[in-house]
Design a protein around this motif. Structure first.
Motif, PDB file in Angstrom:
ATOM      1  N   LYS A  46       0.783  -1.211  -0.224  1.00 49.55           N
ATOM      2  CA  LYS A  46      -0.129  -0.166  -0.037  1.00 49.55           C
ATOM      3  C   LYS A  46       0.914   1.433  -0.064  1.00 49.55           C
ATOM      4  O   LYS A  46       0.472   2.086   0.372  1.00 49.55           O
ATOM      5  CB  LYS A  46      -1.111   0.251   1.409  1.00 49.55           C
ATOM      6  N   ALA A 173     -12.760 -13.487 -18.983  1.00 48.39           N
ATOM      7  CA  ALA A 173     -11.845 -14.292 -18.569  1.00 48.39           C
ATOM      8  C   ALA A 173     -11.124 -14.771 -19.797  1.00 48.39           C
ATOM      9  O   ALA A 173     -12.053 -14.805 -21.063  1.00 48.39           O
ATOM     10  CB  ALA A 173     -11.537 -15.416 -17.993  1.00 48.39           C
ATOM     11  N   ARG A 336       4.245 -11.269  -6.905  1.00 47.98           N
ATOM     12  CA  ARG A 336       4.519  -9.989  -7.662  1.00 47.98           C
ATOM     13  C   ARG A 336       5.440 -10.227  -9.162  1.00 47.98           C
ATOM     14  O   ARG A 336       6.141 -11.502  -9.420  1.00 47.98           O
ATOM     15  CB  ARG A 336       6.071  -9.359  -6.790  1.00 47.98           C
ATOM     16  N   GLY A 369       5.687  -3.809 -13.379  1.00 47.96           N
ATOM     17  CA  GLY A 369       6.089  -2.756 -12.572  1.00 47.96           C
ATOM     18  C   GLY A 369       5.900  -2.158 -11.599  1.00 47.96           C
ATOM     19  O   GLY A 369       5.366  -3.327 -10.560  1.00 47.96           O
ATOM     20  N   THR A 372       2.632   2.573  -7.766  1.00 45.94           N
ATOM     21  CA  THR A 372       2.746   3.883  -7.645  1.00 45.94           C
ATOM     22  C   THR A 372       3.079   4.441  -9.514  1.00 45.94           C
ATOM     23  O   THR A 372       2.966   5.553  -9.627  1.00 45.94           O
ATOM     24  CB  THR A 372       3.984   4.501  -6.934  1.00 45.94           C
TER      25      THR A 372
HETATM   26  C1  LIG Z   1       3.477  -8.421  -1.789  1.00 42.72           C
HETATM   27  C2  LIG Z   1       3.795  -7.318  -2.626  1.00 42.72           C
HETATM   28  C3  LIG Z   1       3.876  -5.521  -1.979  1.00 42.72           C
HETATM   29  C4  LIG Z   1       3.810  -4.889  -2.864  1.00 42.72           C
HETATM   30  N1  LIG Z   1       4.491  -3.457  -2.484  1.00 42.72           N
HETATM   31  C5  LIG Z   1       3.796  -1.919  -3.387  1.00 42.72           C
HETATM   32  C6  LIG Z   1       4.106  -0.900  -2.910  1.00 42.72           C
HETATM   33  O1  LIG Z   1       4.386  -0.733  -2.183  1.00 42.72           O
HETATM   34  N2  LIG Z   1       3.885   0.065  -3.633  1.00 42.72           N
HETATM   35  C7  LIG Z   1       3.872  -0.284  -5.023  1.00 42.72           C
HETATM   36  O2  LIG Z   1       3.605   0.928  -6.114  1.00 42.72           O
HETATM   37  N3  LIG Z   1       3.633  -1.523  -5.558  1.00 42.72           N
HETATM   38  C8  LIG Z   1       3.920  -2.510  -4.548  1.00 42.72           C
HETATM   39  N4  LIG Z   1       4.163  -4.029  -5.296  1.00 42.72           N
HETATM   40  C9  LIG Z   1       3.805  -4.254  -6.577  1.00 42.72           C
HETATM   41  C10 LIG Z   1       2.414  -4.182  -7.169  1.00 42.72           C
HETATM   42  O3  LIG Z   1       1.375  -4.559  -6.218  1.00 42.72           O
HETATM   43  C11 LIG Z   1       2.102  -4.182  -8.221  1.00 42.72           C
HETATM   44  O4  LIG Z   1       3.550  -4.380  -9.240  1.00 42.72           O
HETATM   45  C12 LIG Z   1       1.172  -4.406  -9.359  1.00 42.72           C
HETATM   46  O5  LIG Z   1      -0.229  -4.018  -8.232  1.00 42.72           O
HETATM   47  C13 LIG Z   1       0.899  -4.767 -10.160  1.00 42.72           C
HETATM   48  O6  LIG Z   1      -0.370  -5.184 -11.295  1.00 42.72           O
HETATM   49  P1  LIG Z   1      -0.896  -5.581 -12.681  1.00 42.72           P
HETATM   50  O7  LIG Z   1      -2.249  -4.943 -12.530  1.00 42.72           O
HETATM   51  O8  LIG Z   1       0.007  -5.710 -13.127  1.00 42.72           O
HETATM   52  O9  LIG Z   1      -0.913  -7.407 -11.801  1.00 42.72           O
HETATM   53  P2  LIG Z   1      -2.249  -7.741 -11.163  1.00 42.72           P
HETATM   54  O10 LIG Z   1      -2.794  -6.455 -10.174  1.00 42.72           O
HETATM   55  O11 LIG Z   1      -1.875  -8.734 -10.466  1.00 42.72           O
HETATM   56  O12 LIG Z   1      -3.100  -8.031 -11.982  1.00 42.72           O
HETATM   57  C14 LIG Z   1      -3.610  -8.578 -13.349  1.00 42.72           C
HETATM   58  C15 LIG Z   1      -4.836  -8.875 -13.376  1.00 42.72           C
HETATM   59  O13 LIG Z   1      -5.291  -9.645 -14.632  1.00 42.72           O
HETATM   60  C16 LIG Z   1      -6.487 -10.501 -14.241  1.00 42.72           C
HETATM   61  N5  LIG Z   1      -5.966 -11.290 -14.928  1.00 42.72           N
HETATM   62  C17 LIG Z   1      -5.080 -12.823 -15.796  1.00 42.72           C
HETATM   63  N6  LIG Z   1      -5.321 -13.478 -16.547  1.00 42.72           N
HETATM   64  C18 LIG Z   1      -6.353 -13.089 -17.142  1.00 42.72           C
HETATM   65  C19 LIG Z   1      -6.704 -13.310 -18.117  1.00 42.72           C
HETATM   66  N7  LIG Z   1      -6.987 -14.578 -19.153  1.00 42.72           N
HETATM   67  N8  LIG Z   1      -8.461 -12.733 -18.786  1.00 42.72           N
HETATM   68  C20 LIG Z   1      -8.633 -11.663 -17.434  1.00 42.72           C
HETATM   69  N9  LIG Z   1      -8.376 -11.552 -17.205  1.00 42.72           N
HETATM   70  C21 LIG Z   1      -7.071 -12.037 -15.967  1.00 42.72           C
HETATM   71  C22 LIG Z   1      -5.694 -11.362 -12.998  1.00 42.72           C
HETATM   72  O14 LIG Z   1      -7.138 -11.620 -12.414  1.00 42.72           O
HETATM   73  C23 LIG Z   1      -5.672  -9.825 -12.457  1.00 42.72           C
HETATM   74  O15 LIG Z   1      -6.956  -9.058 -11.543  1.00 42.72           O
HETATM   75  C24 LIG Z   1       4.101  -5.285  -4.950  1.00 42.72           C
HETATM   76  C25 LIG Z   1       3.274  -6.313  -5.240  1.00 42.72           C
HETATM   77  C26 LIG Z   1       3.604  -7.461  -3.834  1.00 42.72           C
HETATM   78  C27 LIG Z   1       2.681  -8.951  -4.632  1.00 42.72           C
END
Ligand SMILES: Cc1cc2nc3c(=O)[nH]c(=O)nc-3n(C[C@H](O)[C@H](O)[C@H](O)COP(=O)(O)OP(=O)(O)OC[C@H]3O[C@@H](n4cnc5c(N)ncnc54)[C@H](O)[C@@H]3O)c2cc1C
Length: 563
Positions: A46, A173, A336, A369, A372
Motif C-alpha cells: 500500500k 476471462a 509480484r 512495474g 506507484t
Molecule cells: C507483496 C507485494 C507488495 C507490493 N508493494 C508495493 C508497494 O507498496 N508499492 C508499489 O508501488 N507497488 C507494490 N507492489 C507491486 C504492485 O502491487 C504490482 O506491481 C501491481 O499491483 C501489478 O499490477 P498488475 O495490474 O500488473 O497485476 P495484477 O494486479 O495482478 O492484475 C492482473 C489481473 O489480470 C487478471 N487476469 C489474469 N488472467 C486473465 C485473463 N486470462 N483474462 C482476464 N483477466 C485476467 C487477474 O485476475 C488480475 O486481476 C507490491 C506487490 C506485492 C506482491
C-alpha cells in the motif's frame, strides 16, 4: 463486438492503460477474469513511494520516476493517497549508519525537489515510536513517502476510464487470443479496418467467457496486463519472462502494535527491509519475498515460515510488546510479477522491479512495474501500441490527449467524432508529469457539509461519484462501521454500482473490512445479510453459499498459521 484497444486484466496496470487510452478518445474495453484488483493490486504494501531501497540498488531512473508520480498522486488524489512518514532507527554496530542514510535521503529529496528528511535524537525517537527497541539506539532518520488503499486506487482509475467511455467488465476471462488467419479470424479481419496490412498470426482480438461479458472481441490492439499471469497469454508468442515472487503481510490491531509513523527495520536474519505501517486503523507488517511455485489461479496465502519470519522482525524492532502470531488479525499475500533477469536468481529481493513492455505480433504485454508508477507504465504500453493503432484507423478517429479535466467526459465522444481518421503516433502517449492523473473534483454543498476527513476520503476514493454517493446515502450511512473509518455508505455504493458478485469482492476489495476486522469481519455478516441480499437479489440459499465460501476463503488464505 469490437474496440480500438482490448485490455486484459483489471489490476492497476490494465486500469491505467484503459484510462490513458480512453482519455485520448480511443474506444476501450477491459476484461478482468476474477474481480477488479483481485491480483497483486489489492495485496501490495500500500505504499506510493519512490522506493529508497531501489536507490541503494542504483535504480536512479525508477526512483526518480516513482518520486514524481508519487507527488502527482498526492496532489491529485488527497484522501486516497496520503503522506506517510517513515522512521529508520540507527543502532551502534548495525547498519545503516546515520551517514549512509543521510546520503541516500539527500538524493531522495533532490529527486523530489524538496527536503523531507530529518534526524531524531534517541529521546525524540522514544517519543515518536515509544515501543521501539532502544538498546544501543543512536537516533533515527525519517523521511516522507505516501500510502494508499491499493484496491480503491484501481477502482478510482477504472471509474475515471469509464467516465471517458471505457467499457469494463469483471468475471470475464480471456480464454484465448484471436489471431489473424485462425479459422474464426479469417483475413481480412473485419474490425481492423486496414486488415490487408495485418500479417497472418497477428493478434486481432480475444475469445472471452464469463459472467460479466462473453463473446469474441476484435481489436486494433490487445494489451496483456495480466500481471503474474502474463506468460500464460504470451504462450506461443515468446519465451516465459516472469519470476513470480510472493510477498506476505501480517495485520495487527493498532492498539497491539501502536505505530504513528511507518517504522522501517532491517530483518535481524538477512538484513532485508521490513516495514510496520499504520494503515486504515491497523498496522501492516511486511513483506516477505520468495519464489512462488503455486498455480497462479490459486489464491495465495502466507506460509508458517513467512509468519515466523515477520514475527521475528517485529519482536526485534518492538521487543517490549511481546507480539506473537496470535495477536495478528489476519494476513494477506500477493504475487509480484517480477521480470526474471537471471542475474539475481539466488536473491529474490535483488530482482529488478522495473516494468517491461513487449510487443509480440500485436500483443502488447505490460508487466513487472509498481503500483506507484502505473501511469508511466500505461503510457509506455500505449507507445508500443501506437503503430498498431495507426496502421488501422478507427471509424471514429483518434483524438490527441486532452489534459485531464479540461474536457467534460460527456463531451469526449463529440470530440472524437469531430476528429475522424487522426492517426496515432507514439508521441501522443508521452508521459508529462505536469498533467494531472485525475480530474480535479469540485466540492459541492453536500460534500462541503461533511466533516473534512470524510469529505476528503469520499472525494479521493470516488472522485466524480462522491456527490452521488452522498445523495444516495441515508444520514445514518455516513456513520462508520464500528472500529473502522469506512462509512456504511461506501458499502451500499459498492453493492449498487461497482459490479460486486461475491462477498469477497465487497469485503476484501471494494471495502477492506475483511482485513480490518477479525475473522474477515464475520461479526458484520448478520447486519449485512438483508442489505446484500436486497441489492444483489440473492435468495436465502445463495446468501448461505456465499457466506460459507467466504468463510472458507478467509480460513484458507487470510488466517495466520502458527509459526
Ligand atoms: C507483496 C507485494 C507488495 C507490493 N508493494 C508495493 C508497494 O507498496 N508499492 C508499489 O508501488 N507497488 C507494490 N507492489 C507491486 C504492485 O502491487 C504490482 O506491481 C501491481 O499491483 C501489478 O499490477 P498488475 O495490474 O500488473 O497485476 P495484477 O494486479 O495482478 O492484475 C492482473 C489481473 O489480470 C487478471 N487476469 C489474469 N488472467 C486473465 C485473463 N486470462 N483474462 C482476464 N483477466 C485476467 C487477474 O485476475 C488480475 O486481476 C507490491 C506487490 C506485492 C506482491
Amino acid at each position: 463486438m469490437d474496440a480500438d484497444i482490448l485490455v486484459i486484466g483489471g489490476g492497476i496496470a490494465g486500469a491505467g492503460v484503459a484510462l490513458e487510452a480512453a482519455r485520448r478518445g480511443l474506444d476501450v474495453m477491459l476484461v478482468e477474469a476474477r474481480d477488479f484488483a483481485w491480483g497483486s493490486s489489492s495485496r501490495s504494501s500500500k505504499l506510493v513511494h519512490g522506493g529508497l531501497r531501489y536507490l541503494r540498488e542504483g535504480a536512479f531512473g525508477l526512483t526518480r520516476e516513482s518520486v514524481r508520480e508519487r507527488d502527482r498522486l498526492l496532489q491529485d488524489a488527497p484522501g486516497l493517497v496520503e503522506p506517510q512518514r517513515f522512521l529508520m532507527g540507527h543502532y551502534a554496530g548495525s547498519s545503516p549508519s546515520r551517514r549512509t542514510m543521510a546520503a541516500g535521503l539527500a538524493i531522495y529529496d533532490a529527486l523530489a525537489g524538496r527536503r523531507t528528511r530529518a534526524f531524531h535524537t534517541p529521546d525524540q525517537v522514544r517519543a515518536l515510536a515509544p515501543h521501539i527497541a532502544d538498546e544501543r539506539l543512536l537516533g533515527a532518520s525519517s523521511y516522507l513517502d505516501a500510502k494508499t488503499d491499493d484496491a480503491r486506487l484501481v477502482m478510482r482509475v477504472l471509474q475515471e476510464a469509464q467516465r471517458h467511455g471505457a467499457r469494463v467488465f469483471n468475471r470475464a476471462a480471456v480464454k484465448s487470443l484471436l489471431r489473424a488467419g485462425d479459422a474464426d479470424a479469417p483475413l481480412p479481419a473485419p474490425a481492423t479496418g486496414g486488415a490487408a496490412a495485418v500479417p497472418p498470426g497477428t493478434v486481432v482480438g480475444a475469445r472471452i467467457e464469463g459472467a460479466g461479458f462473453s463473446g469474441v472481441v476484435w481489436a486494433r490492439c490487445v494489451v496483456n496486463a495480466t500481471g503474474a499471469w502474463a506468460d500464460g497469454l504470451r504462450r506461443g508468442l515468446g519465451l516465459p519472462m516472469l519470476r513470480p515472487l510472493r510477498g506476505s503481510h501480517l495485520v495487527f490491531p493498532l492498539w497491539r502494535l501502536p505505530v504513528a509513523q511507518s517504522v522501517s527495520l532491517l530483518h535481524p536474519r538477512d538484513g532485508r527491509p521490513v516495514f510496520a505501517t499504520p494503515w486504515e486503523g491497523v498496522a501492516l507488517v511486511g513483506t516477505t519475498d520468495l519464489d512462488h511455485h503455486d498455480h497462479p489461479d490459486a489464491e495465495p496465502g502466507i506460509s508458517a515460515r513467512e509468519t515466523a519470519y515477520l514475527i521475528e522482525a517485529v519482536r526485534a524492532a518492538f521487543p517490549r510488546l511481546g507480539l506473537g502470531a496470535a495477536d495478528a488479525i489476519c494476513s494477506f499475500a500477493g504475487v509480484r510479477p517480477v521480470v526474471d533477469d537471471r542475474d539475481h536468481r539466488g536473491d529474490p529481493s535483488k530482482a529488478p522491479r522495473e516494468h517491461v513492455v513487449r510487443d509480440e505480433q500485436g500483443l502488447i504485454t505490460v508487466t513487472g512495474g509498481k503500483l506507484t508508477t502505473f501511469r508511466v507504465n500505461a503510457l509506455d504500453a500505449l507507445r508500443h501500441a501506437a503503430p498498431w493503432l495507426a496502421a488501422s484507423p478507427r471509424r471514429g478517429g483518434f483524438v490527441p490527449a486532452p489534459p485531464a479535466g479540461d474536457v467534460a467526459a460527456e463531451n469526449l465522444g463529440d470530440v472524437a467524432a469531430e476528429n475522424p481518421g487522426t492517426v496515432t503516433s507514439a508521441d501522443d502517449f508521452r508521459c508529462r508529469t505536469a498533467d494531472p492523473i485525475f480530474a480535479p473534483q469540485p466540492a459541492t454543498p453536500e460534500l462541503l457539509a461533511l466533516p473534512h476527513g470524510l469529505r476528503s476520503r469520499l472525494l479521493g476514493r470516488h472522485g466524480a461519484n462522491a456527490q452521488a454517493l452522498v445523495r444516495e446515502a441515508a444520514p445514518a450511512d455516513l456513520e462508520c462501521v464500528p472500529g473502522t473509518a469506512t462509512p456504511w455508505a461506501e458499502l451500499h455504493w459498492a453493492l449498487r454500482h461497482e459490479q460486486v458478485r461475491f462477498l469477497d469482492d465487497l469485503l476484501l476489495r471494494r471495502t477492506r473490512l475483511g482485513l480490518l476486522l477479525p475473522d474477515g469481519a464475520a461479526a458484520l455478516l448478520p447486519r449485512l445479510e438483508p442489505v446484500v441480499r436486497e441489492a444483489l437479489g440473492w435468495s436465502a440459499g445463495e446468501w448461505r453459499d456465499q457466506r460459507e465460501r467466504y468463510a472458507r476463503l478467509i480460513a484458507q488464505c487470510y488466517a495466520v498459521p502458527p509459526p
